[in-house]
Design an enzyme around this catalytic site. Structure first.
Site, short mmCIF file in Angstrom:
data_model
loop_
_atom_site.label_atom_id
_atom_site.label_comp_id
_atom_site.label_asym_id
_atom_site.label_seq_id
_atom_site.Cartn_x
_atom_site.Cartn_y
_atom_site.Cartn_z
N SER A 1 -51.05 -25.32 -37.77
CA SER A 1 -50.88 -26.66 -37.22
C SER A 1 -49.43 -27.11 -37.16
O SER A 1 -49.07 -27.89 -36.27
CB SER A 1 -51.71 -27.66 -38.03
OG SER A 1 -51.31 -27.68 -39.38
N HIS B 1 -57.87 -25.50 -35.10
CA HIS B 1 -56.90 -25.74 -34.03
C HIS B 1 -57.04 -24.75 -32.88
O HIS B 1 -56.23 -24.78 -31.96
CB HIS B 1 -55.48 -25.70 -34.58
CG HIS B 1 -55.20 -26.79 -35.54
ND1 HIS B 1 -55.21 -26.60 -36.90
CD2 HIS B 1 -54.94 -28.11 -35.35
CE1 HIS B 1 -54.96 -27.74 -37.49
NE2 HIS B 1 -54.79 -28.67 -36.59
N LYS C 1 -61.00 -32.06 -33.94
CA LYS C 1 -59.70 -31.64 -33.41
C LYS C 1 -59.86 -31.18 -31.98
O LYS C 1 -60.05 -31.99 -31.08
CB LYS C 1 -59.10 -30.57 -34.31
CG LYS C 1 -58.87 -31.15 -35.71
CD LYS C 1 -57.84 -30.45 -36.47
CE LYS C 1 -57.71 -31.19 -37.80
NZ LYS C 1 -56.85 -30.60 -38.71
#
Length: 117
Positions: free
Chosen positions: A53, A81, A112
């Site tokens: 990230s 992610h 996310k």
């Protein structure tokens, strides 16, 4: 664990009460050095983010899985992610490298990347 894993993975490792060892970020030589020290009588789980990230780089999952096979370890990938972004149909890092069958645990979150689909 990769030294640049998300803080939630560090929290999970602490809560597991297992011994947690960190390898240098995406450094496969350092990971192998540490794996070679794990007694074969002990279980071992390699934990990595699929996409990190902070820097946005992708884990060297092909080599991680190869080392896991060599040393009898399991692999867990936090794909929070990368699900919805990488791999065939957005299936994550394992799919991106074509090695989904080599990943033992794949986790993600709906908050996310899937929030944008």
């Amino acid at each position: 664990m990769d030294s640049e894993n998300h803080a939630s993975l560090y929290d999970g490792a602490r809560l597991s009460f297992g011994k947690c060892v960190h390898y240098e970020h995406n450094n496969m030589e350092d990971l192998e050095r540490l794996l070679s020290k794990v007694p074969q009588s002990k279980g071992c789980l390699i934990v990595t983010d699929g996409v990190f990230s902070m820097g946005g780089d992708i884990a060297n999952l092909t080599k991680i899985c190869s080392l896991a096979e060599k040393y009898g370890a399991r692999v867990m990938v936090d794909d929070s992610h990368s699900i919805g972004v990488l791999g065939d149909g957005g299936r994550g890092t394992g799919s991106y490298y074509g090695i989904e069958d080599k990943v033992d645990i794949q986790m993600g979150t709906f908050s996310k990347s899937l929030a944008f689909l």
